[in-house]
Design an enzyme around this catalytic site. Structure first.
Site, PDB file in Angstrom:
ATOM      1  N   THR A 172       1.024  -1.071  -0.053  1.00 30.06           N
ATOM      2  CA  THR A 172       0.013   0.027  -0.025  1.00 30.06           C
ATOM      3  C   THR A 172       0.956   1.228  -0.019  1.00 30.06           C
ATOM      4  OG1 THR A 172      -1.317  -1.373   1.320  1.00 30.06           O
ATOM      5  CG2 THR A 172      -1.794   1.166   1.365  1.00 30.06           C
ATOM      6  N   ASN A 192      -2.232  -4.768  -1.323  1.00 23.18           N
ATOM      7  CA  ASN A 192      -2.633  -5.496  -0.016  1.00 23.18           C
ATOM      8  C   ASN A 192      -1.102  -5.964   0.563  1.00 23.18           C
ATOM      9  OD1 ASN A 192      -4.211  -6.477   1.978  1.00 23.18           O
ATOM     10  ND2 ASN A 192      -4.310  -8.715   1.189  1.00 23.18           N
ATOM     11  N   ASP A 214      -8.499  -9.680   1.932  1.00 23.39           N
ATOM     12  CA  ASP A 214      -9.520  -8.667   2.519  1.00 23.39           C
ATOM     13  C   ASP A 214     -10.732  -9.051   2.898  1.00 23.39           C
ATOM     14  OD1 ASP A 214      -7.516  -6.481   3.144  1.00 23.39           O
ATOM     15  OD2 ASP A 214      -7.837  -5.715   1.200  1.00 23.39           O
ATOM     16  N   GLY A 263      -0.933   0.327   5.960  1.00 22.79           N
ATOM     17  CA  GLY A 263      -0.650  -0.082   7.409  1.00 22.79           C
ATOM     18  C   GLY A 263      -1.971  -1.174   7.736  1.00 22.79           C
ATOM     19  N   GLY A 264      -2.301  -1.832   6.534  1.00 23.83           N
ATOM     20  CA  GLY A 264      -3.574  -2.679   6.932  1.00 23.83           C
ATOM     21  C   GLY A 264      -4.504  -2.345   7.866  1.00 23.83           C
TER      22      GLY A 264
HETATM   23  O1  DON Z   1      -7.548  -2.293   1.827  1.00 24.98           O
HETATM   24  C1  DON Z   1      -6.922  -2.663   2.941  1.00 24.98           C
HETATM   25  O2  DON Z   1      -7.430  -2.542   3.877  1.00 24.98           O
HETATM   26  C2  DON Z   1      -5.479  -3.444   2.750  1.00 24.98           C
HETATM   27  N1  DON Z   1      -5.407  -4.145   1.535  1.00 24.98           N
HETATM   28  C3  DON Z   1      -4.465  -2.535   2.814  1.00 24.98           C
HETATM   29  C4  DON Z   1      -3.021  -3.102   3.156  1.00 24.98           C
HETATM   30  C5  DON Z   1      -2.071  -2.463   3.553  1.00 24.98           C
HETATM   31  O3  DON Z   1      -2.182  -1.202   3.900  1.00 24.98           O
HETATM   32  C6  DON Z   1      -0.727  -2.952   3.510  1.00 24.98           C
HETATM   33  N2  DON Z   1       0.283  -2.100   3.585  1.00 24.98           N
HETATM   34  N3  DON Z   1       0.865  -1.556   4.465  1.00 24.98           N
END
Ligand code: DON
Length: 362
Positions: A172, A192, A214, A263-264
């Site tokens: 991300t 992701n 997700d 940051g997921g």
């Molecule tokens: O859309 C989302 O919530 C996740 N795919 C975000 C993933 C993410 O931020 C990973 N990186 N740091």
């Protein structure tokens, strides 16, 4: 530093899109190569999946947090709705007058409740009726906030009983930009996981994402971010997975803040803490907002996760004494990008996350 990445195949694909538009990607030879490559690797893509894909323009979620107007991401990102609930819960309290331990406890309890509703209600609105209006309403946040004890952590396992369903159940990158004319963009883009699916489709140069994670893959099965959920976010053909990305604007009489981070699952709690820092602690500068140690609660697992080396023993003890479980993370997280337009001076300032400057990737 010093490592040069050259992607001539991807450049060719991007050039074709620049020349011929989206159709060059979703139809024709690039689409066919991607489908062939995915199928040859055992994947399930069909040409019709790509042809049928449409970008959907959506109306952002907009709400007030004290004196500030927050404009942020609508479903199928849960970011805006979770931020709204958390901030509405906090707005009902005098955060600025609280000591740090009380403020953290309250913020964690707001996170717990916001992420709880993420798990039980949210998914692609084309597939599930998400009670967005209710989730965004201040009245609902007041009801949710009423169950917060100032003294004790609420076990996440008790939240369902405390707040019955609002309806009957049935890597991300973030960019923050302001241009010379005041136009603003907050954009979070994600494949992701690191390197997404770890798969480049043929010689298109296109790295495929693994956003499939997700979705809720099975009842009570946490995803890579340990998020859980239910039927609202289960996998269905054509459905978009529930994201946590939270590109946001915060505007008040002082200025306009454009922000976001990768940051997921922790994206929402990071953006939450930055908004609270800006609105409730006006003495903080951007560097302090971006640099503040981060804590996180996402309903389940039922614990406060804290950044490594960010918090004192007293801080931890103060939350534990309220019944919170505190888990020290293995690292620091986030890569927040802040751009701020100061209305009084007309100046724009920029801060990127000190963690990223120090070499932490996300
Ligand atoms: O859309 C989302 O919530 C996740 N795919 C975000 C993933 C993410 O931020 C990973 N990186 N740091």
């Amino acid at each position: 530093p010093g490592y040069r990445v050259v992607q001539p195949e991807l450049a060719r694909t991007l050039r074709a899109m620049a020349t011929s538009g989206a159709a060059a990607f979703y139809r024709g030879s690039i689409a066919k190569k991607m489908v062939d490559a995915v199928q040859a690797a055992g994947g399930l893509w069909e040409l019709a999946d790509l042809e049928g894909y449409r970008v959907v323009e959506r109306t952002p979620i907009k709400f007030r947090y004290r004196g500030a107007i927050v404009t942020t991401a609508p479903l199928p990102s849960s970011g805006g709705a979770v931020l709204a609930q958390c901030l509405h819960i906090l707005e009902a309290r005098e955060l600025a007058s609280l000591g740090e331990a009380e403020r953290v406890h309250l913020t964690v309890e707001a996170m717990r409740r916001g992420y709880h509703d993420r798990a039980r209600y949210m998914g692609d609105p084309a597939f599930v009726a998400v009670p967005v209006d209710r989730l965004l309403s201040k009245d609902y946040a007041l009801v949710r906030g009423a169950s917060i004890s100032a003294e004790r952590a609420t076990p996440s396992s008790e939240l369902d009983a405390l707040s019955p369903h609002a309806t009957e159940t049935t890597q991300t990158t973030h960019f923050s930009v302001i241009d010379a004319e005041g136009n603003r963009v907050a954009a979070t883009l994600s494949v992701n996981g690191p390197f997404g699916a770890g798969f480049v489709a043929g010689d298109t140069g296109v790295l495929l994402n693994n956003h499939i994670n997700d979705f809720v893959l099975a009842d009570n099965a946490p995803n890579v971010y340990r998020l859980t959920g239910g039927v609202a976010n289960r996998i269905e053909p054509g459905k978009r997975p529930l994201s946590s990305m939270s590109p946001s604007f915060v505007e008040d009489e002082r200025g306009v803040l454009v922000l976001g981070t990768p940051g997921g699952s922790r994206i929402i709690s990071m953006v939450l803490q930055a908004i609270v820092g800006y609105v409730d602690r006006p003495a903080l500068d951007l560097e302090q907002i971006a640099g503040a140690p981060r804590f996180h609660h996402q309903y389940l697992p039922d614990r406060i996760e804290i950044e490594l080396d960010g918090f004192s023993d007293e801080w931890i003890a103060a939350q534990k004494s309220r019944g919170h479980v505190v888990e020290i993370g293995r690292r620091k997280w986030g890569n927040m990008q802040l751009v701020y337009f100061d209305k009084a001076t007309g100046r724009v300032s920029v801060v990127n996350d000190p963690r990223a400057r120090a070499g932490v990737l996300f």
